[in-house]
Design an enzyme around this catalytic site. Sequence first.
Site, short mmCIF file in Angstrom:
data_model
loop_
_atom_site.label_atom_id
_atom_site.label_comp_id
_atom_site.label_asym_id
_atom_site.label_seq_id
_atom_site.Cartn_x
_atom_site.Cartn_y
_atom_site.Cartn_z
N CYS A 1 -6.62 2.17 5.15
CA CYS A 1 -7.25 0.93 5.60
C CYS A 1 -6.81 0.63 7.04
CB CYS A 1 -6.84 -0.21 4.67
SG CYS A 1 -5.11 -0.71 4.89
N CYS B 1 -2.88 0.21 7.33
CA CYS B 1 -2.11 1.45 7.24
C CYS B 1 -2.41 2.39 8.40
CB CYS B 1 -2.38 2.12 5.90
SG CYS B 1 -1.78 1.12 4.53
N GLU C 1 0.81 3.99 1.68
CA GLU C 1 1.21 4.53 2.99
C GLU C 1 2.40 3.78 3.57
OE1 GLU C 1 -1.76 3.56 1.91
OE2 GLU C 1 -3.39 4.36 3.13
N HIS D 1 0.85 -1.20 0.00
CA HIS D 1 0.00 0.00 0.00
C HIS D 1 0.88 1.26 0.00
CE1 HIS D 1 -3.99 -1.82 1.71
NE2 HIS D 1 -3.53 -2.47 0.67
ZN LIG Z 1 -3.65 0.41 3.44
#
Ligand SMILES: [Zn+2]
Length: 149
Positions: A76, A79, A48, A46
């Site tokens: 999410c 993260c 982040e 991801h």
């Molecule tokens: Zn995430």
Amino acid sequence: MKEALRQAKKAEKLGEVPIGCVIVKDGKIIARGYNRRNTDKNTLAHAELQAIRKASKAVGDWRLEECTMYITLEPCQMCAGAIVQARIPRVVIGCRNPKAGCAGSILNLLNVPAFNHQVELTEGILQEECSTLLKEFFRKLRKIKVQKV
Ligand SMILES: [Zn+2]
């Protein structure tokens, strides 16, 4: 947030869901990241988490205590957890993610009083651009799928 959007467009070029992130310290961008989940075949790819990894390297510490993170989409649960773990004091998001967001949509992991760290959240920055980028991506994806049938 403009730079985070540029990162999101890099993800889009790879056919990834366009999500981008930057981390700023003392007014300077110290790390960038964009979603590479399919490219890397890795759930941890991801935007982040990529940015956190790079920022920690730049700062030389796992604590990112004087940093601000800009993300085009609400983080999410994974993260948001990493943001709390990295002690990032401030997060700025472009648009919300009603189906997976954990900065207020489903849960708010950024502000749980029982944890040892809470994050100040600002939202809606360049919201229109961030949300349009995602909507257009999924619209094109649906069109491609229809053509294949
Ligand atoms: Zn995430």
